[in-house]
Design a protein around this motif. Structure first.
Motif: not given
Lengths: 152, 344
Positions: B319, B323, B330, B333-334
Motif C-alpha cells: 500500500r 501510494c 492511492r 492502496a485504498e
C-alpha cells in the motif's frame, strides 16, 4: 470536565478514576443520571488475545449483571462480554464493532456499550473503585502471572 | 469403617456415528449446554451424512453463496463458536471436546493450545504427521489439515475440529460468495495448495478416535468411559434443531458490511479484492506477503506495473508503494485497505 487519572500498575497503564468489574475485566465509567459506559480493561484484552470480531446486543435490551452484553472472538474463540451491572443497553459503539483492533490500541478510549443502570440496582457495591483499584489490579496481574497466563 | 474411595473424574466418550447435517451441529451444542450445567466433560465424534455449511458465530452470511448451497441441497447453519464458513461432508470425522470453562486456562491462546495439543497427538497416531504451528494452525508442512473453532457456551468451553480424510476442494470453494471467476479460480488454487493432507498421507479415523480419547484423557487428567446422550441432551438438541433452522439465528448478529472482499484459506493465506476510485485490485497473499497482485486502472500503466513490484511485500508495504504512484496508486492502496485483511 474532570481529567482522567492514570497509573502504571503491573506493567499496564490504568485509569484509576474508573470502576472495574473483577470477573469480566470490564471498566465502568459513570456518566451521571444513572448512565454508565463500559469497556474492556487491558488485562481482559491480553487474556483474550487479538480481537477479530465484536458484536453487541441491540440497544434497548435489558441485561442482568453477568449476562452477555455481547461477544468477542479472538483466535477463533468466541466468548461472552459480561455485563458488569444490570441495566438497559442505551448505546453501542459501532466504530469498534467495525474495527475491533481499535480497542487494542486504546482500551480506555474505546467504550463498547452504554447502559442505563436499572433503578434500585445494588450491584455497584461489587465493583472495585477508588483507592483500591491499583492494589486490586496489581493482585490480578500477579495472579495471572503466577498461573502462567501472562508473560513476566 | 472403610476408607473413602475417590472416584477419578471421568471423560465421557460419545461415538455418535453418522447423523443428518442439522444434527452434526446441534448435537455437540446440546452436549456443551449440558456440560455447562454439570454433565461430565465429554469428547464426541460424528459425521454428517450429507454436505452442509457451518458458519462461525460472528461471520456474515454474505460470505456464503446461499443460492448455490440451496441448489446443491447443502443446508447452512450458524454455529456458536468461532472461525469462518466451512463445507462439511461425510469424508470428515468431526470431533468436539466440551468441558467446564473453569477447567481451561483463562488465556484464550493457552486454552486453545491446551486443547489442540491432544488433537495433534491424535492426528499423528492416525498417520497424519501434524504439528501445531506458530500461527495456531494444525499443519503438515505448510498445509492446514484441521479446521477448528472454539467458544464458551454458557459455562462450558467447546473446541470443535475435523479429521479430513478426503477434502473436496471444489465444493469447499463453491460454497463461498466470491466476487468474480478469477478470484474463485485463485481461491481454488490456494485451497488445493494449502488445505488438506498431502496426497501421500492417509488418515485412519479409527486410530484417530482411540488416540484422541487417550490424549484428551491424559491431558485433562480424566478417566475415559463410553457414554450415551442423556435425556436432557436429547431434549436440548430438539430445541436447537428448531433454533438452527430459524432465519433470524442464521442471519446472525448485525455485522458491518465491508466494501471489499476477502477469503482466508489458512493463517497468512488470503485472496482479496477491493475497488476504489475506478481502480480494482485483486491480490493473493501467502505467508502474509503478496504472491500475486492485479490492478485494473484504466489508462494508467504506471500503477499496473507497480503491481508487479509489490510481490513478496506485506500488504502494508504494498500500500505504501502504491501510494507513491499518483491518484490511481492511492486508489489501489485504498482498495486493498477495503478488504480489511489483518496482516502487515
Amino acid at each position: 470536565m474532570e481529567r482522567s487519572q492514570w497509573a502504571k500498575v503491573g506493567g499496564y497503564r490504568m485509569r484509576t478514576d474508573l470502576a472495574y468489574d473483577s470477573e469480566g475485566h470490564m471498566w465502568v465509567e459513570r456518566l451521571g443520571g444513572g448512565r454508565v459506559r463500559v469497556g474492556l480493561d487491558p488485562l481482559g484484552l491480553e487474556i483474550n488475545g487479538t480481537l477479530a470480531q465484536l458484536a453487541m446486543i441491540p440497544v434497548g435490551t435489558e441485561v442482568q449483571r453477568g449476562e452477555p452484553l455481547g461477544s468477542l472472538e479472538a483466535e477463533k474463540f468466541v466468548g461472552p462480554l459480561r455485563a458488569p451491572l444490570s441495566g438497559v443497553v442505551a448505546a453501542t459503539n459501532d466504530t469498534v464493532v467495525e474495527n475491533p483492533g481499535l480497542v487494542e490500541q486504546d482500551p480506555f478510549g474505546c467504550w463498547l456499550v452504554e447502559l442505563e443502570v436499572l433503578p434500585g440496582s445494588v450491584e455497584d457495591a461489587e465493583l472495585v473503585e477508588g483507592p483500591s483499584v491499583p492494589g486490586w489490579f496489581a493482585e490480578q496481574v500477579q495472579e495471572y502471572r503466577d498461573k502462567g497466563v501472562l508473560a513476566e | 469403617m472403610g476408607r473413602a474411595v475417590t472416584v477419578p473424574e471421568q471423560l465421557r466418550v460419545l461415538e455418535l456415528g453418522t447423523v443428518s447435517p442439522l444434527r452434526s451441529q446441534t448435537l455437540w451444542h446440546a452436549i456443551a449446554k449440558e456440560v455447562s450445567g454439570g454433565e461430565t466433560p465429554t469428547l464426541s465424534f460424528l459425521r454428517t451424512d450429507a454436505g452442509c455449511v457451518s458458519i462461525g458465530y460472528h461471520r456474515s452470511l454474505d460470505e456464503v453463496d446461499v443460492g448455490h448451497c440451496s441448489r446443491r441441497g447443502w443446508p447452512v447453519y450458524r454455529r456458536m463458536v468461532g472461525g469462518g464458513p466451512v463445507f462439511l461432508d461425510g469424508a470428515q470425522l468431526l470431533f468436539q471436546i466440551s468441558l467446564p470453562a473453569k477447567a481451561v486456562p483463562a488465556s484464550r491462546g493457552q486454552a486453545l493450545r491446551s486443547l489442540l495439543g491432544p488433537a495433534v497427538a491424535a492426528f499423528r497416531a492416525a498417520g497424519v504427521p501434524a504439528r501445531l504451528d506458530e500461527e495456531m494452525e494444525v499443519v503438515v508442512a505448510d498445509r492446514k489439515v484441521c479446521g477448528y473453532g472454539a467458544g464458551q457456551i454458557d459455562a462450558a468451553v467447546v473446541l470443535v475440529g475435523n479429521l479430513i480424510e478426503s477434502f473436496d476442494h471444489e465444493s469447499a470453494t463453491s460454497v463461498l460468495e466470491v466476487p468474480d471467476p478469477v478470484s474463485r479460480s485463485e481461491l481454488l488454487r490456494l485451497m488445493r495448495r494449502y488445505v488438506g493432507c498431502p496426497e501421500d498421507t492417509s488418515a485412519d479415523a479409527r486410530a484417530f478416535i482411540g488416540a484422541a480419547v487417550d490424549a484428551f484423557a491424559g491431558a485433562l487428567g480424566l478417566r475415559p468411559r463410553s457414554g450415551e446422550l442423556s435425556g436432557a441432551e436429547l431434549d436440548h438438541m430438539e430445541l436447537l434443531d428448531r433454533k438452527f433452522v430459524d432465519g433470524g439465528w442464521l442471519a446472525g448478529p448485525d455485522r458491518p458490511r465491508s466494501a471489499g472482499w476477502k477469503a482466508k484459506i489458512r493463517s497468512g493465506v488470503w485472496v482479496l479484492t477491493g475497488r476504489s476510485g475506478g481502480v480494482r485490485v485483486r491480490a493473493s497473499v501467502v505467508g502474509n506477503r503478496v504472491e500475486r497482485m492485479d490492478i485494473e486502472a484504466p489508462g494508467d500503466g504506471e500503477v499496473r506495473s507497480a503491481a508487479a513490484g509489490v510481490t513478496g511485500r506485506t500488504l502494508a508495504e504494498a500500500r505504501a508503494l502504491l501510494c507513491e504512484c499518483g491518484a490511481f496508486g492511492r486508489a489501489a492502496a485504498e482498495a486493498i485497505g477495503q478488504a480489511g485483511v489483518l496482516v502487515g
